[in-house]
Design a protein around this motif. Structure first.
Motif, PDB file in Angstrom:
ATOM      1  N   MET A  17       1.119  -1.279  -0.121  1.00 51.30           N
ATOM      2  CA  MET A  17      -0.017  -0.051  -0.063  1.00 51.30           C
ATOM      3  C   MET A  17       0.958   1.235   0.008  1.00 51.30           C
ATOM      4  SD  MET A  17      -2.718   0.859   3.002  1.00 51.30           S
ATOM      5  CE  MET A  17      -4.186   1.150   2.348  1.00 51.30           C
ATOM      6  N   ALA A  19       0.749   5.807   0.432  1.00 54.69           N
ATOM      7  CA  ALA A  19      -0.019   6.773   0.997  1.00 54.69           C
ATOM      8  C   ALA A  19       0.880   8.014   1.368  1.00 54.69           C
ATOM      9  CB  ALA A  19      -0.762   6.360   2.389  1.00 54.69           C
ATOM     10  N   ASP A  21       1.618  10.896   4.039  1.00 51.50           N
ATOM     11  CA  ASP A  21       1.427  11.309   5.311  1.00 51.50           C
ATOM     12  C   ASP A  21       1.892  12.816   5.630  1.00 51.50           C
ATOM     13  OD1 ASP A  21       0.969  10.765   8.131  1.00 51.50           O
ATOM     14  OD2 ASP A  21       2.936  10.198   8.410  1.00 51.50           O
ATOM     15  N   GLU A  27       5.299  16.600   3.688  1.00 49.45           N
ATOM     16  CA  GLU A  27       4.520  15.307   3.168  1.00 49.45           C
ATOM     17  C   GLU A  27       5.417  14.031   3.002  1.00 49.45           C
ATOM     18  OE1 GLU A  27       2.204  16.613  -0.166  1.00 49.45           O
ATOM     19  OE2 GLU A  27       0.599  17.231   1.130  1.00 49.45           O
ATOM     20  N   TYR A  40       8.638  -0.943   5.398  1.00 48.65           N
ATOM     21  CA  TYR A  40       8.155   0.251   4.790  1.00 48.65           C
ATOM     22  C   TYR A  40       9.207   1.032   4.304  1.00 48.65           C
ATOM     23  CZ  TYR A  40       9.014   2.639   8.957  1.00 48.65           C
ATOM     24  OH  TYR A  40       9.417   2.982  10.177  1.00 48.65           O
ATOM     25  N   THR A  42       9.909   5.621   3.084  1.00 49.34           N
ATOM     26  CA  THR A  42       9.390   6.997   3.071  1.00 49.34           C
ATOM     27  C   THR A  42      10.346   7.514   2.338  1.00 49.34           C
ATOM     28  OG1 THR A  42      10.411   7.408   5.154  1.00 49.34           O
ATOM     29  CG2 THR A  42       8.160   6.460   5.338  1.00 49.34           C
TER      30      THR A  42
END
Length: 55
Positions: A17, A19, A21, A27, A40, A42
């Motif tokens: 997934m 997204a 954040d 962001e 994960y 980022t």
């Protein structure tokens, strides 16, 4: 520095997934495997492009 190596899993056994954040630093785009803890990555959305720009 040691790193924890997660056991490989077949791609069909795990959902991924993405997204956006928002926090105090701005962001962040988050991409995560839902079937594993701590799986994960980022990155700042300042370094990302839209799908249309990518094409």
């Amino acid at each position: 520095m040691s790193q924890n190596q997660a056991a490989p899993m077949p791609a069909s056994d795990c959902d991924v997934m993405a997204a956006v954040d928002r926090d105090d630093s701005g962001e962040q785009l988050v991409i995560a495997e839902l079937c594993r803890e701590e799986a994960y990555l980022t990155m700042s959305t300042e370094t990302t492009v839209t799908v249309d720009e990518w094409r």
